[in-house]
Design a protein around this motif. Structure first.
Motif, mmCIF file in Angstrom:
data_model
loop_
_atom_site.group_PDB
_atom_site.id
_atom_site.type_symbol
_atom_site.label_atom_id
_atom_site.label_comp_id
_atom_site.label_asym_id
_atom_site.label_seq_id
_atom_site.Cartn_x
_atom_site.Cartn_y
_atom_site.Cartn_z
ATOM 1 N N GLN A 159 0.824 -1.201 0.000
ATOM 2 C CA GLN A 159 0.000 0.000 0.000
ATOM 3 C C GLN A 159 0.867 1.263 0.000
ATOM 4 O OE1 GLN A 159 -3.623 1.420 2.638
ATOM 5 N NE2 GLN A 159 -1.942 0.967 4.037
ATOM 6 N N LEU A 160 0.492 2.203 -0.847
ATOM 7 C CA LEU A 160 1.034 3.558 -0.695
ATOM 8 C C LEU A 160 0.008 4.310 0.146
ATOM 9 C CD1 LEU A 160 2.443 6.215 -1.027
ATOM 10 C CD2 LEU A 160 1.821 6.249 -3.413
ATOM 11 N N PHE A 161 0.361 4.587 1.385
ATOM 12 C CA PHE A 161 -0.535 5.272 2.304
ATOM 13 C C PHE A 161 -0.162 6.746 2.263
ATOM 14 C CE2 PHE A 161 -2.008 6.689 6.476
ATOM 15 C CZ PHE A 161 -3.255 6.085 6.553
ATOM 16 N N SER A 162 -1.024 7.540 1.604
ATOM 17 C CA SER A 162 -0.670 8.953 1.406
ATOM 18 C C SER A 162 -1.514 9.829 2.318
ATOM 19 C CB SER A 162 -0.893 9.350 -0.053
ATOM 20 O OG SER A 162 -2.209 9.048 -0.448
ATOM 21 N N THR A 163 -0.907 10.925 2.767
ATOM 22 C CA THR A 163 -1.569 11.836 3.703
ATOM 23 C C THR A 163 -1.485 13.245 3.156
ATOM 24 O OG1 THR A 163 -0.796 10.427 5.509
ATOM 25 C CG2 THR A 163 -1.656 12.588 6.122
ATOM 26 N N ALA A 182 -5.336 8.249 2.070
ATOM 27 C CA ALA A 182 -5.798 7.282 1.074
ATOM 28 C C ALA A 182 -4.805 6.132 1.034
ATOM 29 C CB ALA A 182 -5.885 7.941 -0.311
ATOM 30 N N GLY A 183 -5.312 4.946 0.745
ATOM 31 C CA GLY A 183 -4.446 3.785 0.585
ATOM 32 C C GLY A 183 -4.545 3.276 -0.844
ATOM 33 N N ALA A 242 1.060 -1.584 -6.905
ATOM 34 C CA ALA A 242 1.182 -1.968 -8.316
ATOM 35 C C ALA A 242 0.563 -0.907 -9.234
ATOM 36 C CB ALA A 242 0.507 -3.322 -8.542
ATOM 37 N N ASP A 243 -0.616 -0.382 -8.853
ATOM 38 C CA ASP A 243 -1.262 0.651 -9.679
ATOM 39 C C ASP A 243 -0.443 1.939 -9.699
ATOM 40 O OD1 ASP A 243 -3.928 -0.590 -10.425
ATOM 41 O OD2 ASP A 243 -3.988 -0.827 -8.252
ATOM 42 N N PHE A 301 5.070 3.702 2.581
ATOM 43 C CA PHE A 301 4.839 2.375 1.993
ATOM 44 C C PHE A 301 4.726 1.351 3.107
ATOM 45 C CE2 PHE A 301 6.209 4.893 -1.472
ATOM 46 C CZ PHE A 301 5.495 4.380 -2.547
ATOM 47 N N ASN A 302 3.635 0.577 3.077
ATOM 48 C CA ASN A 302 3.422 -0.419 4.129
ATOM 49 C C ASN A 302 2.488 -1.511 3.615
ATOM 50 O OD1 ASN A 302 0.867 0.805 4.195
ATOM 51 N ND2 ASN A 302 1.397 2.110 5.938
#
Ligand code: MTE
Ligand code: MO
Length: 512
Positions: free
Chosen positions: A318-322, A329-330, A334-335, A381-382
């Motif tokens: 997951q790209l966990f963006s803030t 958003a998670g 891959a996308d 990234f997690n």
């Protein structure tokens, strides 16, 4: 006529004025202090933002559906009305003495402090703003109440000095409220986003998007233009006040499951190789036939280029963006690596403030709530199990690829058209698969293939039009799209929550 008890009571109107002015003074004082510290700490906005975060998802859905982009205005107006009623009640409860109103003023101040503490984009010193509201609210209430309570006796009748003194004090407070409110706004506006956008200037990508063919839309038949202007681009977010994040203050931190942490400033991003991509964005809250879909030439850096420098570890899911306001958003890694963009521009301009200036994410093919973080300042990234994003916690889906959809734009529902050959036109989308076919039918008759406009790319919408021969009378026309994977959209109607609406759009109109 008056009993002894009534004589000691404040007149109805005066007590209401005391309550309203005290609440107004409290809000203005908080706004002024917040303008110096942090505009997000303004109690009115902090309470509103916290209310949005705490609102049950169903109600939020309802608000977005009913009021669209005006949902925020409706909320703020509603809050103002509630406050006004509250202020009048506080005044009226205090006709015999100031204590009930003082208690309510302190409770209101406490609510402001709690709301500011609950904001992700405020720090501890920011409670000085609601703190000022509390002190000023209670203080003004006490002072005005005392002034108002000087009894009008036979010697000092209603038009006498005590009434005049109360009027002067009230007018003074009202002027103070105006000065503090306007002054606070001016101070807050010193962090001027438009200046920062102007300083960034127009953006030209090293790799420009192919020009949009003139026959890519059927605007003359009622579809939207292929490229949405920045002003008309749909807007969906949880914010009451757009973050005041200047390009010169912008820092993006990339960390978590990466080989090397990165810290990028706006100038670093701007210096990278910029690409331009034509992308249609869609909101998961869009009802079948709804308006939350728009297309822009986004300019930015492919996230892969940036993430290659950081080295995303193989286990990252997951790209966990803030964002700067704390929204999260998670997005599946891959996308992101396949098509994600760190966008800084739309249609040649820096991003408009309300669309994420200075930088946002855009990942074609995913609904915005799992991919399109505006004002993005942190990328971690997690694994999906490590952290849950804003809407996931509120019952929406974890994965949300965009569903194949089409919409009829013309004729309008309930319109009257000339009988005979009727032109039906609209738009279809299925990012990142692309649209292969659209069909229309009238009154449950046979499906007729529509004529598709020139294809731009699989990450954009595609316009269509069809001619139907219709006898005079009432007609219902439906559309259904087939994407390039061969999937034809289902007629099964489901609501937007948790991962996007399905069903065929239909419109009913009269020919004759
Ligand atoms: N910071 C932040 N980013 C956000 C959101 C938000 O509430 N806050 N909403 C998301 C949703 S639900 C959508 S559909 C898109 C909308 O982007 P737009 O307003 O530029 O059209 O932004 C996404 N990014
Ligand atoms: Mo959305």
């Amino acid at each position: 006529m008056d009993s002894q008890g009534d004589a000691r009571r404040l007149p109805f109107f005066r007590s209401a004025v005391v309550g309203v002015l005290a609440v107004a003074a409290a809000l203005a004082a908080g706004h002024l202090v917040a303008s110096v510290l942090n505009p997000s700490a303004s109690p009115f906005f902090a309470v509103g933002s916290t209310a949005i975060d705490l609102t049950p998802t169903d109600l939020k859905e309802f608000a977005v559906r009913q009021f669209g982009t005006n949902d925020k205005l409706v909320l703020l107006t509603g809050m103002a009305v509630v406050l006004l009623v509250f202020a009048v009640i506080a005044g009226l409860l205090s006709r015999r003495g100031p204590r009930p109103g003082m208690v309510l003023a302190v409770m209101l101040g406490g609510l402001g402090i709690a709301a500011v503490l609950a904001r992700p984009d405020t720090s501890f010193v920011d409670i000085l703003a609601p703190g000022a509201s509390l002190v000023v609210g209670a203080g003004v209430f006490y002072m005005l109440h005392t002034r108002a309570s000087h009894k009008d006796t036979v010697d000092t009748p209603a038009e006498g000095p005590s009434r005049r003194q109360f009027l002067y004090t009230s007018a003074g407070v009202a002027v103070g409220v105006g000065v503090a409110g306007v002054g606070g706004q001016l101070i807050a506006d010193r962090v001027n986003i438009e200046d920062s956008r102007t300083a960034v200037g127009s953006l030209v990508a090293a790799e420009q998007a192919p020009a949009i063919p003139s026959d890519a839309d059927f605007a003359q038949l009622g579809t939207p233009r292929f490229l949405t202007s920045n002003r008309d681009f749909y807007r969906v977010d949880t914010l009451l006040n757009v973050p005041r994040l200047r390009a010169e203050d912008y820092v993006l931190r990339i960390h978590g499951a990466v080989d090397k942490e990165l810290t990028l400033r706006f100038a670093d991003i701007r210096r990278m190789r910029l690409v331009e991509r034509t992308i249609t964005m869609t909101c998961v809250s869009n009802e079948v036939g709804g308006p939350y879909v728009s297309t822009s030439n986004f300019i930015g850096v492919p996230l892969r280029d940036i993430l290659d420098q950081a080295g995303v570890k193989p286990g990252a899911e997951q790209l966990f963006s803030t964002s700067v306001d704390g929204w999260t958003a998670g997005t599946p890694v891959a996308d992101v690596l396949d098509r994600g963009l760190l966008a800084i521009g739309m249609n040649g301009e820096p991003l408009p403030a309300e669309h994420g200036f200075p930088a946002r994410m855009v990942v074609p093919g995913l609904y915005g709530f799992v991919s399109a973080t505006k004002w993005v300042v942190d990328m971690e990234f997690n694994k999906f199990a490590d952290k849950q994003a804003y809407w996931l916690k509120r019952g929406w889906g974890r994965t949300a690829p965009i569903k194949t959809q089409c919409r009829i734009d013309s004729p309008n529902g309930f319109a009257t058209v000339r009988p005979g050959k009727v032109t039906v036109a609209g738009v279809a989308w299925a990012q990142p698969r692309g649209i292969a076919k659209v069909e229309v039918r009238a009154d449950n008759g046979p499906w007729t293939p529509a004529t598709l406009a020139t294809d731009v790319n699989p990450n954009t919408w595609r316009m269509w039009q069809a001619q139907l021969d219709l006898a005079p009378g009432l007609h219902t026309v439906e559309c259904r799209a087939t994407d390039k994977s061969g999937y034809t959209q289902t007629d099964q109607r489901v609501a937007p929550i948790p991962d996007g609406a399905t069903g065929w759009h239909s419109t009913t109109f009269t020919s004759g």
